[in-house]
Design an enzyme around this catalytic site. Structure first.
Site, PDB file in Angstrom:
ATOM      1  N   THR A 170      -8.465  -4.993   9.786  1.00 31.76           N
ATOM      2  CA  THR A 170      -9.392  -3.588   9.772  1.00 31.76           C
ATOM      3  C   THR A 170     -10.375  -3.874  11.049  1.00 31.76           C
ATOM      4  OG1 THR A 170      -9.894  -3.940   7.596  1.00 31.76           O
ATOM      5  CG2 THR A 170      -8.742  -2.699   8.116  1.00 31.76           C
ATOM      6  N   GLY A 224       0.845  -1.533  -0.073  1.00 30.48           N
ATOM      7  CA  GLY A 224       0.492  -0.151  -0.070  1.00 30.48           C
ATOM      8  C   GLY A 224       0.857   1.249   0.131  1.00 30.48           C
ATOM      9  N   ASP A 225       0.409   2.624  -0.282  1.00 28.05           N
ATOM     10  CA  ASP A 225       0.509   3.900  -0.044  1.00 28.05           C
ATOM     11  C   ASP A 225       1.822   4.065  -0.921  1.00 28.05           C
ATOM     12  OD1 ASP A 225      -0.506   4.747   1.852  1.00 28.05           O
ATOM     13  OD2 ASP A 225       1.108   3.420   3.330  1.00 28.05           O
ATOM     14  N   GLU A 226       1.714   3.454  -2.292  1.00 28.08           N
ATOM     15  CA  GLU A 226       2.687   3.079  -3.404  1.00 28.08           C
ATOM     16  C   GLU A 226       1.820   4.516  -4.519  1.00 28.08           C
ATOM     17  OE1 GLU A 226       1.592  -1.428  -3.651  1.00 28.08           O
ATOM     18  OE2 GLU A 226       0.718   0.994  -2.906  1.00 28.08           O
ATOM     19  N   LYS A 274      -3.022   8.291  -7.380  1.00 27.65           N
ATOM     20  CA  LYS A 274      -2.470   9.043  -7.837  1.00 27.65           C
ATOM     21  C   LYS A 274      -2.372   8.972 -10.075  1.00 27.65           C
ATOM     22  CE  LYS A 274       0.742  12.418  -8.140  1.00 27.65           C
ATOM     23  NZ  LYS A 274       2.057  13.054  -7.603  1.00 27.65           N
ATOM     24  N   HIS A 300      -7.667   5.552  -1.704  1.00 29.32           N
ATOM     25  CA  HIS A 300      -6.943   5.562  -2.234  1.00 29.32           C
ATOM     26  C   HIS A 300      -7.037   6.928  -2.154  1.00 29.32           C
ATOM     27  CE1 HIS A 300      -5.624   2.181  -4.420  1.00 29.32           C
ATOM     28  NE2 HIS A 300      -6.518   1.866  -5.297  1.00 29.32           N
ATOM     29  N   ARG A 324     -18.136 -20.788  -1.680  1.00 28.75           N
ATOM     30  CA  ARG A 324     -19.047 -20.702  -2.272  1.00 28.75           C
ATOM     31  C   ARG A 324     -19.924 -20.639  -1.238  1.00 28.75           C
ATOM     32  NH1 ARG A 324     -17.077 -26.045  -5.931  1.00 28.75           N
ATOM     33  NH2 ARG A 324     -14.844 -24.915  -6.936  1.00 28.75           N
ATOM     34  N   ASN A 376     -10.809  -1.337   3.164  1.00 26.04           N
ATOM     35  CA  ASN A 376      -9.791  -0.793   3.709  1.00 26.04           C
ATOM     36  C   ASN A 376      -9.456   0.789   3.945  1.00 26.04           C
ATOM     37  OD1 ASN A 376      -8.476  -1.923   1.777  1.00 26.04           O
ATOM     38  ND2 ASN A 376      -7.790  -3.735   1.732  1.00 26.04           N
TER      39      ASN A 376
END
Length: 209
Positions: free
Chosen positions: A128, A12-14, A18, A41, A142, A38
């Site tokens: 979370t 995350g946070d890459e 953006k 962005h 299923r 979660n």
């Protein structure tokens, strides 16, 4: 049809949001294909900051059709609040398309997520608590609830009854918690079903192009 795939290789946070926003003017569709509500962005346009948790970043590009694909697990309440918040800020969400095969996060997914984490104690994984993992587990097993199940109340009830037979055994006998009633889950989703169906109806137009 050529496609661009934006894949985050870290935890995350890459800057995926953006990058998606920058690429938005070059594509017809922006598709979110997996994940849940979660971290999400954050996209900054001018002096405006938008935090997106379920909606694809392409929702902010006027000429793009944003799509929530079948690999996403959707919390209906979170989705509708996010749409409401963007609409109030002048963002047009009317082009949004939701796959009818996407799975739903239900109240019992969130409950199981939280009690399981507490039960693990020092071995907890840091979830979370939003029911994302349990919803994916049901998908693999299923017994998950899909968006399309909202179209048929009788099928929805049958599938919820089947799922809760197992879930309630775990809640009562393992975690010493109260059982969850089908009617409580249904009432929680009743007011949200109509809006979700409105967006999923557009999937027919999308898949026929």
């Amino acid at each position: 049809m050529p496609a661009l795939v934006l894949l985050g290789a870290q935890w995350g946070d890459e800057g995926k949001g953006k990058a998606t926003d920058i690429l938005g003017d070059r594509v017809d569709y922006v598709v979110r294909y997996q994940g849940g509500n979660n971290a999400g962005h954050t996209v900054v346009i001018g002096d405006q900051k938008y935090a997106l948790h379920l909606l694809p970043s392409g929702i902010l590009s006027p000429n793009v059709i944003p799509v929530i694909g079948n690999g996403v697990v959707i919390d209906p309440g979170v989705l509708l609040e996010e749409i409401k918040g963007l609409t109030e800020r002048g963002i047009d969400c009317s082009k949004l398309v939701i796959s009818t095969n996407a799975h739903l996060i239900t109240p019992y997914h969130r409950t199981i997520d939280k009690v399981t984490e507490r039960f693990l104690g020092k071995s907890k994984i840091g979830t979370t608590g939003r029911g994302i993992g349990p919803a994916y587990a049901d998908k693999i097993n299923r017994i998950g609830i899909r968006v399309q199940d909202l179209f048929d109340p009788s099928i929805l009830r049958q599938k919820l009854e089947a799922a809760l037979r197992d879930k309630n055994q775990i809640l009562i006998k393992v975690f010493n918690r109260k059982n969850i009633e089908v009617d409580d889950v249904l009432s929680n989703n009743h007011d949200k079903a109509g809006t979700a169906i409105d967006y999923t109806c557009r999937k027919i137009k999308f898949t026929n192009r």
